[in-house]
Design a protein around this motif. Structure first.
Motif, PDB file in Angstrom:
ATOM      1  N   SER A  77       0.832  -1.212   0.000  1.00  0.00           N
ATOM      2  CA  SER A  77       0.000   0.000   0.000  1.00  0.00           C
ATOM      3  C   SER A  77       0.861   1.255   0.000  1.00  0.00           C
ATOM      4  N   MET A  78       1.993   1.209   0.700  1.00  0.00           N
ATOM      5  CA  MET A  78       2.904   2.351   0.716  1.00  0.00           C
ATOM      6  C   MET A  78       3.514   2.572  -0.669  1.00  0.00           C
ATOM      7  N   VAL A  79       3.943   1.480  -1.318  1.00  0.00           N
ATOM      8  CA  VAL A  79       4.526   1.575  -2.656  1.00  0.00           C
ATOM      9  C   VAL A  79       3.520   2.133  -3.640  1.00  0.00           C
ATOM     10  N   GLU A  80       2.281   1.667  -3.543  1.00  0.00           N
ATOM     11  CA  GLU A  80       1.242   2.120  -4.464  1.00  0.00           C
ATOM     12  C   GLU A  80       0.870   3.584  -4.219  1.00  0.00           C
ATOM     13  N   GLN A  81       0.715   3.943  -2.955  1.00  0.00           N
ATOM     14  CA  GLN A  81       0.291   5.298  -2.604  1.00  0.00           C
ATOM     15  C   GLN A  81       1.304   6.349  -3.043  1.00  0.00           C
ATOM     16  N   HIS A  82       2.595   6.039  -2.877  1.00  0.00           N
ATOM     17  CA  HIS A  82       3.631   7.020  -3.166  1.00  0.00           C
ATOM     18  C   HIS A  82       4.287   6.801  -4.529  1.00  0.00           C
ATOM     19  N   LYS A  83       3.725   5.886  -5.306  1.00  0.00           N
ATOM     20  CA  LYS A  83       4.194   5.629  -6.674  1.00  0.00           C
ATOM     21  C   LYS A  83       5.687   5.302  -6.715  1.00  0.00           C
ATOM     22  N   LEU A  84       6.047   4.270  -5.936  1.00  0.00           N
ATOM     23  CA  LEU A  84       7.437   3.829  -5.845  1.00  0.00           C
ATOM     24  C   LEU A  84       7.689   2.550  -6.627  1.00  0.00           C
ATOM     25  N   GLY A  85       6.677   2.076  -7.339  1.00  0.00           N
ATOM     26  CA  GLY A  85       6.819   0.841  -8.091  1.00  0.00           C
ATOM     27  C   GLY A  85       5.477   0.342  -8.582  1.00  0.00           C
ATOM     28  N   TYR A  86       5.387  -0.971  -8.760  1.00  0.00           N
ATOM     29  CA  TYR A  86       4.218  -1.617  -9.354  1.00  0.00           C
ATOM     30  C   TYR A  86       3.642  -2.619  -8.359  1.00  0.00           C
ATOM     31  N   VAL A  87       2.302  -2.631  -8.241  1.00  0.00           N
ATOM     32  CA  VAL A  87       1.637  -3.548  -7.310  1.00  0.00           C
ATOM     33  C   VAL A  87       0.533  -4.293  -8.049  1.00  0.00           C
ATOM     34  N   PRO A  88       0.891  -5.296  -8.849  1.00  0.00           N
ATOM     35  CA  PRO A  88      -0.124  -6.090  -9.549  1.00  0.00           C
ATOM     36  C   PRO A  88      -0.790  -7.088  -8.606  1.00  0.00           C
ATOM     37  N   GLN A  89      -1.925  -7.595  -9.007  1.00  0.00           N
ATOM     38  CA  GLN A  89      -2.589  -8.642  -8.238  1.00  0.00           C
ATOM     39  C   GLN A  89      -1.777  -9.940  -8.318  1.00  0.00           C
ATOM     40  N   GLN A  90      -2.145 -10.879  -7.455  1.00  0.00           N
ATOM     41  CA  GLN A  90      -1.378 -12.117  -7.318  1.00  0.00           C
ATOM     42  C   GLN A  90      -1.768 -13.137  -8.396  1.00  0.00           C
ATOM     43  N   ASP A  91      -1.526 -12.782  -9.656  1.00  0.00           N
ATOM     44  CA  ASP A  91      -1.742 -13.752 -10.727  1.00  0.00           C
ATOM     45  C   ASP A  91      -0.782 -13.459 -11.863  1.00  0.00           C
ATOM     46  N   VAL A  92      -0.528 -14.452 -12.673  1.00  0.00           N
ATOM     47  CA  VAL A  92       0.511 -14.370 -13.694  1.00  0.00           C
ATOM     48  C   VAL A  92       0.243 -13.255 -14.689  1.00  0.00           C
ATOM     49  N   SER A  93      -0.995 -13.133 -15.156  1.00  0.00           N
ATOM     50  CA  SER A  93      -1.332 -12.128 -16.162  1.00  0.00           C
ATOM     51  C   SER A  93      -1.078 -10.714 -15.655  1.00  0.00           C
ATOM     52  N   ALA A  94      -1.510 -10.432 -14.426  1.00  0.00           N
ATOM     53  CA  ALA A  94      -1.334  -9.090 -13.861  1.00  0.00           C
ATOM     54  C   ALA A  94       0.148  -8.775 -13.662  1.00  0.00           C
ATOM     55  N   ILE A  95       0.912  -9.754 -13.205  1.00  0.00           N
ATOM     56  CA  ILE A  95       2.354  -9.549 -12.998  1.00  0.00           C
ATOM     57  C   ILE A  95       3.040  -9.315 -14.339  1.00  0.00           C
ATOM     58  N   ALA A  96       2.661 -10.090 -15.361  1.00  0.00           N
ATOM     59  CA  ALA A  96       3.246  -9.915 -16.695  1.00  0.00           C
ATOM     60  C   ALA A  96       2.933  -8.530 -17.257  1.00  0.00           C
TER      61      ALA A  96
END
Length: 403
Positions: free
Chosen positions: A324-343
């Motif tokens: 949540s911290m990474v997402e809120q402050h735009k420090l990276g990527y937070v995909p859902q826990q599945d292969v398609s989202a991570i890809a």
């Protein structure tokens, strides 16, 4: 103020908890707190070659080591039974103002809480994620029995539970323990900056200077979600990259991961670095372009914090408490826990190198402002004082701000 920290083990082979305890004690000492560690000489399948039953300096921290019972049966060995530790705790625990117990479901932690209860001494507990849903689902029946028969009574008598994130606190609230708790993140000991780390890393692994490096650096364990990350990486057929896999685990799981890399066609695009520490670890963190950790459950994620401090963006899944911290402050990527989202997230990283660099620059500054151990240690000392003053109101009215 004298604080005794009790933990099953301290070598790095046991993962982030061991390092966190050492870092915490060193930081407390810098802040004039008389803090020590009592632990076993556990070192995975082996034993540490250290003096026993005496206070020594171990990685610049004061530690008392005691012999671990080491039968051939691995589950019994992993429990880290130590009669020496039991005797010493019984005879010496009352000399401390507060006992800080780390981890659960292990003999050193359990016996420390039991003795503190019998001697009516104040103690707090840092479960380090072991009360989270994912952890309790592993060896479910054994943990449920252990929790109900032993650990629940120990937890109910503690002065407070220390959680490293609000996500961990919320998950554990489902157990309805009815114990005061507080949230305080782990800190970070900043490594020395390596000049030209990006170029040096590519020279070290014989990688083209313009090729992006995606780094996984953590313990090799099923909960880390490497199966998802490997599957997602295999879909990036239209991008150039090198995947560096750093970490160690059980021989069977390491073989499984190598098999996955082969079956997904990633063997030629992967460098397996094994367990790393010190300057080698710093070079990986500072020279990579993206840090990826697709864990099912992380009560904090020190490696994520280290990557952010090195100035590289991260790709983490919601099971990592820092998500949540990474997402809120735009420090990276937070995909859902599945292969398609991570890809998809990996594809976004590849297609927007300038945006990724901006994330990394922002990440380093953010971590330096909020997560160094000198800042965290002061807040931990305040929590200790409130506990010793029997002021339990902090649990509901004064949560330290984590994010």
């Amino acid at each position: 103020m004298r604080i005794l920290h009790v933990t099953p083990s301290v070598p790095k082979v046991r993962g982030g908890t061991s390092q966190a305890v050492l870092d915490m004690v060193r930081a407390l000492q810098v802040n004039n707190v008389d803090a020590e560690i009592a632990t076993t000489n556990d070192n995975g399948d082996a034993l540490l070659n250290v003096p026993l039953q005496q206070r020594i300096e171990y990685q610049k921290a004061p530690v008392w080591f005691f012999n671990r019972f080491s039968p051939t049966v691995k589950p019994v060995r992993e429990y880290a039974f130590s009669w020496q530790l039991t005797q010493w705790l019984w005879q010496n625990m009352s000399q401390y103002d507060l006992v800080h117990v780390h981890a659960l479901f292990s003999y050193p932690s359990t016996i420390a809480m039991a003795i503190a209860r019998l001697q009516n001494l104040p103690y707090i507990v840092s479960p380090h994620g072991l009360l989270c849903e994912w952890s309790l689902q592993q060896s479910t029946r054994k943990k449920q029995i252990y929790l109900q028969l032993i650990e629940q009574a120990n937890l109910n008598d503690c002065r407070g539970i220390h959680f490293t994130s609000e996500q961990e606190q919320q998950e554990v609230s489902k157990l309805r323990l009815g114990v005061p708790s507080f949230v305080l993140p782990l800190g970070l000991s900043l490594p020395q900056q390596i000049p030209d780390a990006r170029d040096k890393l590519r020279q070290c692994f014989n990688i083209p200077v313009d090729e992006p490096i995606i780094l996984f650096l953590s313990r090799l364990h099923p909960k880390k979600g490497l199966d998802l990350l490997i599957s997602a990486l295999s879909q990036l057929t239209h991008h150039r990259f090198t995947f560096i896999l750093a970490g160690s685990g059980s021989p069977d799981y390491e073989a499984h991961i190598k098999s996955l890399l082969l079956s997904h066609g990633l063997s030629d695009r992967t460098r397996v670095a094994g367990f790393v520490e010190g300057e080698s670890k710093s070079l990986l963190m500072q020279g990579a372009d993206l840090f990826a950790l697709t864990s099912y459950s992380e009560n904090f994620g020190v490696a994520v914090l280290e990557a952010l401090a090195a100035g590289i963006p991260v790709l983490i899944t919601p099971g990592v408490a820092l998500a949540s911290m990474v997402e809120q402050h735009k420090l990276g990527y937070v995909p859902q826990q599945d292969v398609s989202a991570i890809a998809n997230a990996l594809d976004n990283f590849m297609n927007s190198p300038q945006l990724a660099k901006q994330m990394g620059d922002r990440a380093r500054q953010f971590v330096l402002e909020k997560y160094t151990w000198d800042k965290i240690a002061g807040q931990m000392i305040d929590s200790y004082r409130k506990i010793l003053n029997k002021d339990t109101r902090y649990a509901s009215t004064a949560k330290p701000s984590v994010f």
